[in-house]
Enzyme design. Structure first.
Site, PDB file in Angstrom:
ATOM      1  CB  CYS A   3      -0.976  -0.041   1.171  1.00 15.72           C
ATOM      2  SG  CYS A   3      -2.396   1.068   0.962  1.00 15.72           S
TER       3      CYS A   3
ATOM      4  CG  HIS B 239      -4.349  -3.584   2.738  1.00 17.18           C
ATOM      5  ND1 HIS B 239      -3.838  -3.064   3.902  1.00 17.18           N
ATOM      6  CD2 HIS B 239      -4.627  -2.521   1.947  1.00 17.18           C
ATOM      7  CE1 HIS B 239      -3.809  -1.733   3.823  1.00 17.18           C
ATOM      8  NE2 HIS B 239      -4.292  -1.393   2.645  1.00 17.18           N
TER       9      HIS B 239
ATOM     10  CD  GLU C 240      -3.225  -6.535   5.756  1.00 12.77           C
ATOM     11  OE1 GLU C 240      -4.157  -5.717   5.814  1.00 12.77           O
ATOM     12  OE2 GLU C 240      -2.321  -6.475   4.882  1.00 12.77           O
TER      13      GLU C 240
END
Length: 378
Positions: A262, A352, A354
């Site tokens: 990001c 992202h 995760e």
């Protein structure tokens, strides 16, 4: 921001955009006033992770899903220690949360943390307006903060812009801390906290990585004091053009394996010599299609960014650190979603991986980071 936590459920409220359009509804969360950049999130779930994502600092989030708060709030899913959004906009808030993990309602959580919001407005119309006109400054006013709309509009137009905003240090940790590896320790990573989410070091810890989370102001000497096998650049808020690139360039000079997500992708891009620019309305949600150009695979991914890297999609670029190419691209609008160096171990993605609220299509990127560190060690 000024707030009161009494009477939020019944107080009238108004949302005023900087171009003069306004929406009237009822207060949701705290009563008072707040200012920020109006953006919309297309996720149908994961609102708790969204609210506690530091990347949303100084942004007023409009939820496109009509019903919000159905599963309440629990004590396990927060991505940081507090809610970071500047304000919250929903159409139909849940009257009663219903989930076995819920410990309180979303309205209660917003009120407790002083987050001014508004409910009962046409969020579809607001989203269409932002898509056509672009993200812009906004204010939400309720209770004693209400006044005539011209007065409120003038106050919105005095609020700071997101372009040129340096915000990473405002959301970063004040002191370094360590997230230990789960099971056998295999590697040490220095993670620069530009607005890191709690799930990110956890995903690395699952792979045997001891993560040293360092403040955004960490120097190259502080990074290498932990003897890292790799360096990680986190997500975060603000304009990437405001970031000092000294540490990133030092990592590239030493050829230490580097992974950014990001905001970290934008910073790596600038260190390589590419520019960055502000998107019209950004990508925010958990349903964005991205193609990994190295494999041809298409992933459904979680996004939260209003800036992007300006790099050529059709060729390999020469940079001060060797050849670089765009590794991932958004299939909706051809925005650069990833970069990789071909002559040394460094790569980044704009989204992202995760993805605590899902989807998990991109979790392999942490394995790719491990492979870079294994190759460098060998």
């Amino acid at each position: 921001m000024t707030i009161s936590t009494r009477g939020a459920a019944k107080a009238p409220a108004v949302l005023v955009l900087e171009d003069g359009r306004s929406f009237r509804g009822r207060a949701y969360g705290a009563v008072g006033e707040t200012f920020g950049e109006a953006v919309f999130n297309t996720g149908m779930t994961g609102y708790q992770e969204t609210l506690t994502d530091p990347s949303y600092h100084r942004q007023v989030v409009v939820m496109t899903a009509p019903h919000v708060g159905n599963t309440g709030v629990n004590d396990e899913d927060d991505e940081s220690k507090k809610i970071w959004v500047a304000g919250y906009v929903v159409r139909d808030p849940a009257r009663v949360p219903s989930n076995w993990r819920s410990s309180r309602s979303l309205d209660e959580q917003l009120t407790e943390q002083g987050i001014v919001g508004i409910s009962g407005i046409d969020t579809r119309a607001l989203t269409r307006h932002l898509r056509e006109r672009g993200a812009m400054r906004v204010g939400i006013f309720s209770g004693e903060a209400l006044a005539d709309e011209q007065t409120l509009l003038a106050r919105v137009q005095e609020a700071p812009q997101m372009v040129g905003a340096s915000l990473a240090a405002e959301v970063s940790t004040d002191a370094s801390y360590v997230v230990p590896a789960i099971g056998e320790k295999k590697f040490t990573v220095a993670a620069i906290d530009l607005g890191i989410k709690g799930m990110t070091p956890h995903r690395m810890a699952e792979r045997g990585i001891e993560v040293h989370v360092l403040p955004a102001t960490a120097t190259a000497e502080q990074v290498y004091a932990v003897a890292p096998d790799g360096v990680f650049l986190s997500n975060g808020p603000g304009d990437p053009s405001t970031v000092d690139l000294t540490v990133v360039k030092a990592v590239l000079d030493r050829r230490t394996p580097l992974f950014g997500i990001c905001f970290g992708n934008q910073i790596l891009g600038r260190a390589l010599g590419f520019g960055t620019y502000k998107l019209k309305y950004g990508h925010r949600g958990i349903n964005q299609p991205v193609q990994d150009r190295t494999t041809g695979k298409v992933e459904v991914t979680a996004h939260n960014h209003g800036f992007a890297v300006d790099a050529p999609l059709d060729k390999v670029s020469e940079t001060p650190y060797g050849r670089a190419e765009v590794s991932h691209v958004c299939l909706n609008d051809d925005v650069v979603e990833g970069l990789q160096l071909l002559d040394q171990p460094a790569f980044s993605v704009q989204y992202h991986p995760e993805a605590a609220a899902g989807p998990h299509d991109a979790a392999y990127l942490f394995d790719r980071f491990v492979q870079l560190m294994e190759g460098q060690r060998a």
